[in-house]
Design an enzyme around this catalytic site. Sequence first.
Site, PDB file in Angstrom:
ATOM      1  N   HIS A 101      82.379  28.003  77.112  1.00 51.31           N
ATOM      2  CA  HIS A 101      82.317  28.923  75.984  1.00 51.31           C
ATOM      3  C   HIS A 101      83.446  29.934  76.123  1.00 51.31           C
ATOM      4  O   HIS A 101      83.866  30.265  77.220  1.00 51.31           O
ATOM      5  CB  HIS A 101      80.956  29.619  75.870  1.00 51.31           C
ATOM      6  CG  HIS A 101      80.533  30.380  77.078  1.00 51.31           C
ATOM      7  ND1 HIS A 101      80.102  29.769  78.239  1.00 51.31           N
ATOM      8  CD2 HIS A 101      80.483  31.711  77.307  1.00 51.31           C
ATOM      9  CE1 HIS A 101      79.784  30.693  79.129  1.00 51.31           C
ATOM     10  NE2 HIS A 101      80.019  31.888  78.587  1.00 51.31           N
ATOM     11  N   HIS A 103      84.678  33.724  75.011  1.00 48.19           N
ATOM     12  CA  HIS A 103      84.305  35.032  74.489  1.00 48.19           C
ATOM     13  C   HIS A 103      85.438  35.562  73.611  1.00 48.19           C
ATOM     14  O   HIS A 103      86.604  35.504  74.006  1.00 48.19           O
ATOM     15  CB  HIS A 103      84.086  36.027  75.634  1.00 48.19           C
ATOM     16  CG  HIS A 103      82.948  35.694  76.521  1.00 48.19           C
ATOM     17  ND1 HIS A 103      81.705  36.270  76.376  1.00 48.19           N
ATOM     18  CD2 HIS A 103      82.849  34.856  77.583  1.00 48.19           C
ATOM     19  CE1 HIS A 103      80.901  35.797  77.301  1.00 48.19           C
ATOM     20  NE2 HIS A 103      81.571  34.932  78.045  1.00 48.19           N
TER      21      HIS A 103
END
Length: 138
Positions: A101, A103
Amino acid sequence: MTKDDCIFCKLANGIIPTNTVYEDDDFKVILDAGPAAKGHSLVIPKAHYDNALVCDEAVLGKAMVLAARVGNALTKAYGCDGINILQNNNEAAGQSVYHLHIHVIPRFKDDKVMTLWKPGEDTPENMKETAARIAREM
């Protein structure tokens, strides 16, 4: 491919409800549940990859392009002064969820949201050896 015991697989694939910013066939962008700043978003591939070091290069490229799009949207929405695009790999680097993932964090001048690293020093000789050592592994 997804992992049954991965919370981000469940978030990205709609098994767990999210505050979704964007979604397509390959990715979901959601608001971070513990945001560093208002609008802090996560770009999450729907397929499971532990981190960027083992991710398919095409997926990783698309994820970064999408992160830039989210950064532009955050800038327009909030008028922020900058954007952090961060991705951590393994525990020592701050990774706490083992699903790739990215940010995307809006930043404002003097917000003190995150600490940046303190630049160090090195000798030209050591830097040359370091570059050669890394290049041998590529």
